[in-house]
Design an enzyme around this catalytic site. Sequence first.
Site, PDB file in Angstrom:
ATOM      1  N   CYS A   2     -30.952  47.611 -55.029  1.00  0.00           N
ATOM      2  CA  CYS A   2     -32.256  47.140 -55.490  1.00  0.00           C
ATOM      3  C   CYS A   2     -33.234  46.866 -54.352  1.00  0.00           C
ATOM      4  CB  CYS A   2     -32.062  45.855 -56.265  1.00  0.00           C
ATOM      5  SG  CYS A   2     -30.750  45.955 -57.464  1.00  0.00           S
ATOM      6  N   ARG A  31     -34.670  52.592 -53.315  1.00  0.00           N
ATOM      7  CA  ARG A  31     -33.506  51.711 -53.316  1.00  0.00           C
ATOM      8  C   ARG A  31     -32.910  51.522 -54.708  1.00  0.00           C
ATOM      9  NH1 ARG A  31     -33.098  48.745 -48.639  1.00  0.00           N
ATOM     10  NH2 ARG A  31     -31.777  47.276 -49.717  1.00  0.00           N
ATOM     11  N   TRP A  78     -31.210  48.907 -59.205  1.00  0.00           N
ATOM     12  CA  TRP A  78     -30.117  49.877 -59.262  1.00  0.00           C
ATOM     13  C   TRP A  78     -28.968  49.119 -59.886  1.00  0.00           C
ATOM     14  CZ3 TRP A  78     -25.160  50.590 -57.165  1.00  0.00           C
ATOM     15  CH2 TRP A  78     -24.684  51.905 -57.158  1.00  0.00           C
ATOM     16  N   ASN A 104     -31.059  41.148 -54.872  1.00  0.00           N
ATOM     17  CA  ASN A 104     -30.392  42.397 -54.507  1.00  0.00           C
ATOM     18  C   ASN A 104     -29.013  42.017 -53.984  1.00  0.00           C
ATOM     19  OD1 ASN A 104     -29.592  44.876 -53.443  1.00  0.00           O
ATOM     20  ND2 ASN A 104     -30.736  44.568 -51.549  1.00  0.00           N
ATOM     21  N   GLY A 105     -27.964  42.593 -54.563  1.00  0.00           N
ATOM     22  CA  GLY A 105     -26.604  42.270 -54.113  1.00  0.00           C
ATOM     23  C   GLY A 105     -25.719  41.972 -55.303  1.00  0.00           C
ATOM     24  N   GLU A 484     -21.813  68.633 -45.388  1.00  0.00           N
ATOM     25  CA  GLU A 484     -23.139  68.055 -45.608  1.00  0.00           C
ATOM     26  C   GLU A 484     -23.949  68.932 -46.585  1.00  0.00           C
ATOM     27  OE1 GLU A 484     -24.353  65.357 -45.282  1.00  0.00           O
ATOM     28  OE2 GLU A 484     -26.514  65.617 -45.312  1.00  0.00           O
ATOM     29  N   LYS A 488     -25.312  67.567 -50.200  1.00  0.00           N
ATOM     30  CA  LYS A 488     -26.753  67.570 -50.479  1.00  0.00           C
ATOM     31  C   LYS A 488     -27.043  68.225 -51.823  1.00  0.00           C
ATOM     32  CE  LYS A 488     -27.883  65.480 -48.368  1.00  0.00           C
ATOM     33  NZ  LYS A 488     -27.785  64.405 -47.433  1.00  0.00           N
ATOM     34  N   GLU A 491     -25.794  66.083 -54.707  1.00  0.00           N
ATOM     35  CA  GLU A 491     -26.584  64.865 -54.926  1.00  0.00           C
ATOM     36  C   GLU A 491     -27.889  65.107 -55.650  1.00  0.00           C
ATOM     37  OE1 GLU A 491     -26.316  61.697 -51.391  1.00  0.00           O
ATOM     38  OE2 GLU A 491     -26.976  63.652 -50.751  1.00  0.00           O
ATOM     39  N   HIS A 507      -5.513  78.424 -50.406  1.00  0.00           N
ATOM     40  CA  HIS A 507      -4.431  77.574 -50.901  1.00  0.00           C
ATOM     41  C   HIS A 507      -4.815  76.858 -52.193  1.00  0.00           C
ATOM     42  CE1 HIS A 507      -2.058  78.240 -47.300  1.00  0.00           C
ATOM     43  NE2 HIS A 507      -3.151  78.028 -46.579  1.00  0.00           N
ATOM     44  N   LYS A 606     -30.451  54.500 -52.047  1.00  0.00           N
ATOM     45  CA  LYS A 606     -30.447  54.844 -50.629  1.00  0.00           C
ATOM     46  C   LYS A 606     -29.489  53.965 -49.814  1.00  0.00           C
ATOM     47  CE  LYS A 606     -32.534  56.906 -47.039  1.00  0.00           C
ATOM     48  NZ  LYS A 606     -32.077  58.276 -46.975  1.00  0.00           N
TER      49      LYS A 606
HETATM   50  C1  F6R Z   1     -26.382  61.226 -48.603  1.00  0.00           C
HETATM   51  C2  F6R Z   1     -26.631  59.822 -48.551  1.00  0.00           C
HETATM   52  C3  F6R Z   1     -25.483  58.856 -48.587  1.00  0.00           C
HETATM   53  C4  F6R Z   1     -25.515  58.032 -47.303  1.00  0.00           C
HETATM   54  C5  F6R Z   1     -24.433  56.956 -47.322  1.00  0.00           C
HETATM   55  C6  F6R Z   1     -24.409  56.160 -46.034  1.00  0.00           C
HETATM   56  O1  F6R Z   1     -27.535  61.975 -48.696  1.00  0.00           O
HETATM   57  O2  F6R Z   1     -27.759  59.429 -48.423  1.00  0.00           O
HETATM   58  O3  F6R Z   1     -24.282  59.522 -48.728  1.00  0.00           O
HETATM   59  O4  F6R Z   1     -25.343  58.899 -46.235  1.00  0.00           O
HETATM   60  O5  F6R Z   1     -24.652  56.082 -48.388  1.00  0.00           O
HETATM   61  O6  F6R Z   1     -25.611  55.529 -45.777  1.00  0.00           O
HETATM   62  P1  F6R Z   1     -25.938  54.922 -44.351  1.00  0.00           P
HETATM   63  O7  F6R Z   1     -26.016  56.018 -43.382  1.00  0.00           O
HETATM   64  O8  F6R Z   1     -27.240  54.195 -44.536  1.00  0.00           O
HETATM   65  O9  F6R Z   1     -24.814  53.978 -44.029  1.00  0.00           O
END
Ligand code: F6R
Length: 611
Positions: A2, A31, A78, A104-105, A484, A488, A491, A507, A606
């Site tokens: 959040c 967020r 969130w 938030n939390g 990666e 991407k 996601e 395999h 995020k």
């Molecule tokens: C992928 C993404 C998440 C973050 C993960 C770690 O696009 O955004 O997988 O990479 O939540 O976040 P940080 O780097 O902020 O610890």
Amino acid sequence: MCGIIGVCSGPEKKFSTGEIVYKGLLRLEYRGYDSAGVASVEEGTLRVLKGKGKIAELEKKLGLSKVKGSVVIGHTRWATHGAPSDVNAHPHTDCTGRIAIVHNGIIENYRELKEELVRKGHVFKSETDTEVVAHLIEEFYRSGDKPYEAFKKAISMIKGSFAILAVFADAPSMIFFAKKDSPLVIGLGDGMNLVASDIPALLEYTRRVITLRDGWVGFITKDNVFIEELGKGPVNPADYVRVVEWSLESASKGGYQHFMLKEIHEQPRALLDTLYGLRSDPALKEAAEILAEARRIFITAAGTSYHAGLHFALTVARITGVLVTPFIASEYESYSRVVREGDVLIAVSQSGETMDTLKAARAFKERGARLIAVSNIIDSAIPRESDLPLYTRAGPEIGVAATKTFTTQTLLLSLLAVELAATRGDLLKSEYEEYVGELAKSSEYASKSLAWNEGVAKKVSEMLRLKHSIYYLSRGIGLPTAMEGALKIKEIAYLHAEAYPAGESKHGPIALVEEGFPVVFVVPRDQYYEKLILGNIQEMKARGAWVVGVAPEDTSLRDLFDVFIKVPASSWITTPITHTPPLQLLAYYTSTLKGYDPDKPRNLAKTVTVE
Ligand code: F6R
């Protein structure tokens, strides 16, 4: 997770408080974005507007920005406890409707507290853990405590992680705050003060900020900030003020349709800034010395940052005689058990606030390990708790999917690996110079890779939008980049994607491959791996796979690809920097072609500040 924001302003205010909070929520929407709301104190009464949905929709429906009042708080959610709904949206109020809070939390002991409060006659409206805090404050306030005392007592009773703001109808010039394990930053404005989860929400009004520490509580008024460490005494705010370099422009879309596309295209600049920042910072060499003396080295992170960690481990293995153990942060318990003094952990987190990574870091520190942090956010929790922080300089990343923070992390970590090898004496001078020289060209490489592939990425996305599944295969140093790429597209385009070491594909995974099945091969610039990948491409093609090759311009494999995504012919060490940008574009265009919003993918937030 959040986003929260609050503002205190006087009657002579330059900006409307409602608008400040509304705009702040839009900037914090990355967020969390399943519901939102605001609370304002207007002429002695508390007004709350909230509901399920995106902030801009709620603005149309409820007029969030129209609230007035000298204090306003807001929240974008969130969901953790309780589904997204009008009633579970924040702010939450007490029984009297005169106290409102945003949070938030996670309040871990909310069940016990709630049972007790219900016994005392409190009536709860939502399913959230948060509401308990509003009723707790009310309980102390009712028994005669002043607002701040009541707030503090309530905070001392809750367990878990929190960034909380509270307002009282009876304290119309104050916003109370408390912080533990979730980020909170105060912004010192002109005739007003603000408090928010993250800096971009403050940038339009000020660059002078105080990053709050765990255990701090206090309040802001329009021209005053009071902070104390719970149970310990006052903190002098002036000692913690710093001026952030980020511009407002850096936190806005700047003409791009989405933050994600802007941030993909910002990579050349972000890489350059990171490179220059590291050149003028002795911390990189210091970190290399710590690592050179380490008994064992571990590296941990979550999501995209984990892929950067993996790149570090593979790079170190290749250029030094040292084994680095990478692990996913949420799995830390299996690794922290074996830790002893002399071990070093590198914790990588763009936000610096990811709870899994923070917990891993703490567990290692408790057992005597030294901690090096790699983050994009100065003064965030993980760097603060580290022995040595190293910073990327990617600027604010608002799109939920990590892009420029990944390539800058891999640049920083590659340079660290090279410094480590040099410190240990594992490299000839000429080898050292070659690696550093190649990494210094990162910005140029990323720039070419983007310029060459925008059109191809759009074309390939036209095909991918029709597919249900996709593989990303690679070997060796290309593997973190393949992982990666798969993360991407999963996601933001909701396409089932998996990354495998290409050799492993026979395999099991190959069982899914049939006519037209898309397989992206990430081919690093390395003759040994090219030869191995050649065999894997043939295996896939023999089963009808549609093969997209992301490979150096001088690759010997180009005739085998159905689509060739050409990247600069650089050293193997820059593979994430040359090969990732087109994979980001593929994910971006597939997402937008399917009609999704890549900046706000479903179910994701995020900064994940819960375990
Ligand atoms: C992928 C993404 C998440 C973050 C993960 C770690 O696009 O955004 O997988 O990479 O939540 O976040 P940080 O780097 O902020 O610890």
